[in-house]
Design a protein around this motif. Structure first.
Motif, short mmCIF file in Angstrom:
data_model
loop_
_atom_site.label_atom_id
_atom_site.label_comp_id
_atom_site.label_asym_id
_atom_site.label_seq_id
_atom_site.Cartn_x
_atom_site.Cartn_y
_atom_site.Cartn_z
N MET A 24 -40.96 39.46 -4.73
CA MET A 24 -40.59 39.27 -3.33
C MET A 24 -39.67 40.39 -2.87
SD MET A 24 -41.33 37.27 -0.88
CE MET A 24 -40.87 37.48 0.82
N SER A 25 -38.75 40.81 -3.73
CA SER A 25 -37.84 41.91 -3.40
C SER A 25 -38.63 43.19 -3.12
CB SER A 25 -36.84 42.14 -4.53
OG SER A 25 -36.04 41.01 -4.74
N ILE A 26 -39.62 43.45 -3.97
CA ILE A 26 -40.44 44.66 -3.81
C ILE A 26 -41.22 44.60 -2.50
CG2 ILE A 26 -42.40 45.94 -4.75
CD1 ILE A 26 -41.41 45.10 -7.55
N ALA A 27 -41.80 43.41 -2.20
CA ALA A 27 -42.58 43.26 -0.97
C ALA A 27 -41.70 43.44 0.27
CB ALA A 27 -43.25 41.88 -0.94
N LEU A 28 -40.49 42.91 0.22
CA LEU A 28 -39.58 43.04 1.36
C LEU A 28 -39.22 44.50 1.62
CD1 LEU A 28 -37.11 40.05 0.83
CD2 LEU A 28 -38.78 40.30 2.67
N GLU A 29 -39.02 45.25 0.54
CA GLU A 29 -38.62 46.65 0.70
C GLU A 29 -39.79 47.53 1.10
OE1 GLU A 29 -36.02 50.13 -1.54
OE2 GLU A 29 -36.25 48.16 -2.44
N ARG A 30 -40.93 47.35 0.44
CA ARG A 30 -42.08 48.22 0.70
C ARG A 30 -42.77 47.91 2.02
NH1 ARG A 30 -45.12 48.72 -5.23
NH2 ARG A 30 -43.48 49.96 -6.26
N SER A 31 -42.98 46.63 2.31
CA SER A 31 -43.73 46.25 3.51
C SER A 31 -42.85 46.01 4.72
CB SER A 31 -44.56 44.99 3.23
OG SER A 31 -45.45 45.19 2.15
N GLY A 32 -41.61 45.58 4.48
CA GLY A 32 -40.74 45.25 5.60
C GLY A 32 -39.66 46.26 5.87
N GLY A 33 -39.38 47.13 4.89
CA GLY A 33 -38.30 48.09 5.07
C GLY A 33 -36.92 47.49 4.89
N PHE A 34 -36.85 46.27 4.32
CA PHE A 34 -35.57 45.60 4.10
C PHE A 34 -34.97 46.07 2.77
CE2 PHE A 34 -38.25 42.47 6.43
CZ PHE A 34 -37.57 42.52 7.63
N THR A 35 -33.75 46.56 2.84
CA THR A 35 -33.09 47.10 1.64
C THR A 35 -31.80 46.37 1.28
OG1 THR A 35 -31.97 48.75 3.03
CG2 THR A 35 -34.05 49.41 2.00
N HIS A 36 -31.32 45.51 2.18
CA HIS A 36 -30.06 44.79 1.94
C HIS A 36 -30.39 43.41 1.36
CE1 HIS A 36 -25.72 44.11 3.65
NE2 HIS A 36 -25.79 43.97 2.34
N ILE A 37 -30.70 43.37 0.08
CA ILE A 37 -31.25 42.18 -0.55
C ILE A 37 -30.37 41.71 -1.71
CG2 ILE A 37 -33.25 41.23 -1.79
CD1 ILE A 37 -34.97 43.29 -0.31
N TYR A 38 -30.16 40.40 -1.78
CA TYR A 38 -29.46 39.76 -2.90
C TYR A 38 -30.42 38.75 -3.54
CZ TYR A 38 -25.25 41.56 -0.59
OH TYR A 38 -24.31 42.36 0.00
N ARG A 39 -30.30 38.56 -4.87
CA ARG A 39 -31.17 37.61 -5.57
C ARG A 39 -30.33 36.58 -6.33
NH1 ARG A 39 -35.73 41.39 -8.42
NH2 ARG A 39 -33.96 41.90 -9.74
N CYS A 40 -30.82 35.34 -6.33
CA CYS A 40 -30.12 34.26 -7.01
C CYS A 40 -31.15 33.37 -7.71
CB CYS A 40 -29.29 33.44 -6.03
SG CYS A 40 -28.49 32.00 -6.76
N GLN A 41 -31.05 33.29 -9.06
CA GLN A 41 -32.00 32.48 -9.83
C GLN A 41 -31.46 31.07 -10.11
OE1 GLN A 41 -33.40 34.54 -13.30
NE2 GLN A 41 -34.81 32.91 -13.92
N ASP A 42 -30.17 30.89 -9.95
CA ASP A 42 -29.53 29.60 -10.20
C ASP A 42 -29.01 29.05 -8.88
OD1 ASP A 42 -27.97 27.43 -10.93
OD2 ASP A 42 -27.10 28.42 -12.68
N SER A 43 -29.61 27.96 -8.41
CA SER A 43 -29.26 27.42 -7.09
C SER A 43 -27.80 27.00 -7.01
CB SER A 43 -30.16 26.24 -6.74
OG SER A 43 -30.06 25.21 -7.72
N ARG A 44 -27.15 26.73 -8.15
CA ARG A 44 -25.75 26.33 -8.14
C ARG A 44 -24.82 27.49 -7.73
NH1 ARG A 44 -25.67 24.03 -14.21
NH2 ARG A 44 -26.80 26.01 -14.40
N LYS A 45 -25.30 28.74 -7.82
CA LYS A 45 -24.48 29.89 -7.47
C LYS A 45 -24.72 30.41 -6.05
CE LYS A 45 -24.42 31.51 -12.30
NZ LYS A 45 -24.77 32.63 -13.21
N ALA A 46 -25.70 29.81 -5.37
CA ALA A 46 -26.09 30.32 -4.06
C ALA A 46 -24.96 30.26 -3.05
CB ALA A 46 -27.31 29.55 -3.53
N MET A 47 -24.23 29.13 -3.00
CA MET A 47 -23.16 28.99 -2.01
C MET A 47 -22.02 29.98 -2.27
SD MET A 47 -24.28 26.81 0.13
CE MET A 47 -22.83 26.47 1.11
N ASP A 48 -21.76 30.28 -3.55
CA ASP A 48 -20.71 31.26 -3.87
C ASP A 48 -21.10 32.65 -3.38
OD1 ASP A 48 -19.14 29.35 -5.09
OD2 ASP A 48 -19.96 29.73 -7.10
#
Length: 469
Positions: A24-48
C-alpha cells in the motif's frame, strides 16, 4: 528521491499484515505521489503515533487483533476529530460500511477495490483535509491580522489592506500541493505573487517560468514534457522539459487563458494524474513541482463560452487569488513612485529629485490601464528627462492630455439617478456640483480640476470666483 513531503500532514496506514502495509505504501507513492506516510502494524500503538506525529489521515483496517478497527475508529473520532479516517476492509459488507460511516469514517473501501479508484478516493480525502487546515489557518490569520512569513513578500511594494488579505490567504495555502490560479489585469505583478508562493512553500527546487501564450500544441508539449533522443526529426539528444527542471520547486505557467484546447487537455491530464510522458517515451514520469498559473482573462467567462475547458478551470481554481488593479490601490501610488524613481536614479547615475506635491494628486485621478508596469515606465521616462532639483511634471501631465475616444452610443452608460420626490436641479446647480466634485478629487488644484472636467483653467477660475471661492 523527493525531499518535499506531500501532503504536509502525515498519512497513517494501520494494518496487522506487513505485506499489505508495504504494498500500500508503494502504491500511494507511485500512483498517488504521496510521500508523507507512516505505517503501524500493531493497532495498540496507533493512538500514540497520532499523538506524536502530524497525522491528518488514517487508512484503517477493520479486522485486527488487540484493538479492532471499529474500536480504533471511535477513539480517533473522539480524541482527534480533525483527523480523517478511511476504512480498508477485506469484507464487502454494506451494513458494516454504513456503520463505519455513521461512526465518523470519511469513506469505506474493500481491499480488492481497483487501485485507481482507491487512490482517487484518497486524493479526495487529502484535498478535504487540506481545505480544512487551510480554512483554520486563514481564519486564525484574519482574526489576529498577522503574517507569519512577511519576508516572503519583501519584493512586493504595498501598504494596501486588500493586498495584505491576499498575503494572508497565500500563507494559509502554502503547505498545499494543489495548483494556484492567479488572476488580475496585465501589469499588476502576478509573477511576483508566484515567487512569493514559492518562498512560502519552502520548496527546495527552483521557480521555472513559462509564458504559454502563442505556443502551439507541439511546442507546448516539448517545452513542458521534454523529449527523448530521436523523438522527432532534429531531436539528436534528449532534453529535460520544464516540469523536470522545476522538480521540488514551482512551475509557473503565465497567460494560461491563451492555451489552445489541445494543450488544455495535456495540462488537465498532468494535474489529474500527476504524471506525464516525455515526447517519444512510453514511461511516465511523476511531476514533483507545484503548478502555479496566471491569466489576465476572466476564465469563468471563457469556460462558459466554451473557449476554456470547464474541468480544467475547476481543477485550477482549487486555490484562486485575484490581484487588485492599481486604480483600486491608491494608497500604493506614493510608495511605488518613490521606489521606482529611486531605482531609476540609481540605474542612471542621477540624484533622486524632489516630487512636486501636486503629482500624487494627478496620479490618483488616472486609471493606470497598464497598472504597476505603466507607473514604472512613467517614472523611468520622467527620470531620464530630469534636469533640475524638482521632478518635471510634463511626462505625467501627458497621460491626462491623451484624447479619450467618444462614448459608444450603443453602450449602456450608468444614468444619473434623481429623487422623484425632489425637484430637478438647474443647469447652473449641476455645473456647480460638477466643479465641487472636480475640486475635491484634485484636492484644490485648479489646473488638475479643469483637466478633469474638460474646461480651461481660466474658465474654472472664473466659475469659482462667481461661487465666492
Amino acid at each position: 528521491m523527493s525531499n518535499h513531503l506531500y501532503p504536509h500532514f502525515g498519512i497513517l496506514l494501520v494494518d496487522d499484515e506487513e505485506p499489505f502495509l508495504r504494498s500500500m505504501s508503494i502504491a500511494l507513492e507511485r500512483s498517488g505521489g504521496f510521500t508523507h506516510i507512516y505505517r503501524c502494524q500493531d493497532s495498540r500503538k496507533a493512538m500514540d503515533i497520532i499523538a506524536s506525529e502530524p497525522i491528518g489521515l488514517v487508512l484503517l483496517d477493520l479486522t485486527m487483533p488487540h484493538i479492532t478497527g471499529e474500536q480504533l475508529l471511535q477513539q480517533i473520532v473522539a480524541d482527534y476529530p480533525d483527523v480523517g479516517v478511511i476504512i480498508l476492509s477485506g469484507l464487502n459488507q454494506l451494513e458494516t460500511a454504513m456503520n463505519c460511516i455513521r461512526l465518523g469514517a470519511y469513506d469505506y473501501y474493500v481491499k480488492t477495490t481497483d487501485d485507481d479508484r482507491l487512490i482517487e478516493g484518497i486524493r479526495r480525502a487529502v484535498r478535504m483535509q487540506e481545505m480544512r487546515t487551510e480554512n483554520q489557518a486563514l481564519r486564525q490569520r484574519f482574526l489576529n491580522d498577522t503574517l507569519e512569513q512577511p519576508e516572503a513578500f519583501a519584493d512586493i511594494i504595498t501598504q494596501d489592506k486588500s493586498m495584505r488579505s491576499v498575503f494572508q490567504y497565500l500563507e494559509s495555502i502554502a503547505p498545499s500541493n494543489q495548483p494556484v490560479l492567479i488572476s488580475g489585469e496585465s501589469g499588476v505583478g502576478k509573477e511576483q505573487i508566484a515567487h512569493a508562493i514559492h518562498k512560502l512553500s519552502r520548496r527546495s527546487g527552483p521557480v521555472v517560468c513559462v509564458n504559454v501564450a502563442g505556443l502551439d500544441d507541439a511546442v507546448f508539449a516539448d517545452t513542458l514534457f521534454g523529449h527523448r533522443r530521436g523523438a522527432f526529426t532534429g531531436a539528436d539528444k534528449a532534453r529535460a522539459g520544464m516540469i523536470e527542471q522545476a522538480a521540488e520547486g514551482t512551475l509557473f505557467l503565465d497567460e494560461i487563458g491563451d492555451l489552445s484546447p489541445s494543450s488544455q487537455v495535456k495540462l488537465l491530464r498532468l494535474l489529474q494524474e500527476g504524471e506525464y510522458y516525455p515526447l517519444g517515451s512510453d514511461r511516465p514520469k511523476r511531476i514533483r513541482a507545484r503548478v502555479v498559473v496566471a491569466t489576465h482573462h476572466n476564465l469563468e467567462q471563457k469556460q462558459q463560452s466554451g473557449e476554456f475547458r470547464k474541468d480544467l478551470y475547476y481543477r485550477l481554481r482549487i486555490h484562486q487569488v485575484e490581484i487588485p488593479p492599481l486604480r483600486k490601490r491608491k494608497a500604493d501610488l506614493g510608495i511605488l513612485l518613490e521606489y521606482f524613481l529611486s531605482e531609476a536614479a540609481q540605474e542612471m547615475g542621477k540624484s533622486k529629485p524632489t516630487i512636486p506635491k501636486e503629482l500624487p494628486v494627478l496620479l490618483e485621478n488616472y486609471d493606470f490601464p497598464g497598472n504597476i508596469r505603466e507607473l514604472r515606465a512613467l517614472a523611468y521616462d520622467a527620470m531620464s528627462q530630469h534636469r533640475s532639483h524638482i521632478l518635471s511634471m510634463s511626462v505625467f501631465r501627458r497621460i491626462l492630455d491623451i484624447e479619450t475616444p467618444p462614448p459608444d452610443p450603443n453602450e449602456n452608460l450608468c444614468p444619473v439617478h434623481f429623487n422623484d420626490q425632489v425637484s430637478l436641479p438647474t443647469l447652473q446647480e449641476m455645473g456647480d456640483l460638477l466643479i465641487d466634485e472636480a475640486m475635491r478629487r484634485a484636492q484644490g488644484n485648479q489646473s488638475l480640476a479643469s483637466r478633469l472636467i474638460g474646461i480651461s483653467q481660466p474658465a474654472l477660475s472664473k466659475r469659482l470666483k462667481k461661487k465666492g471661492l
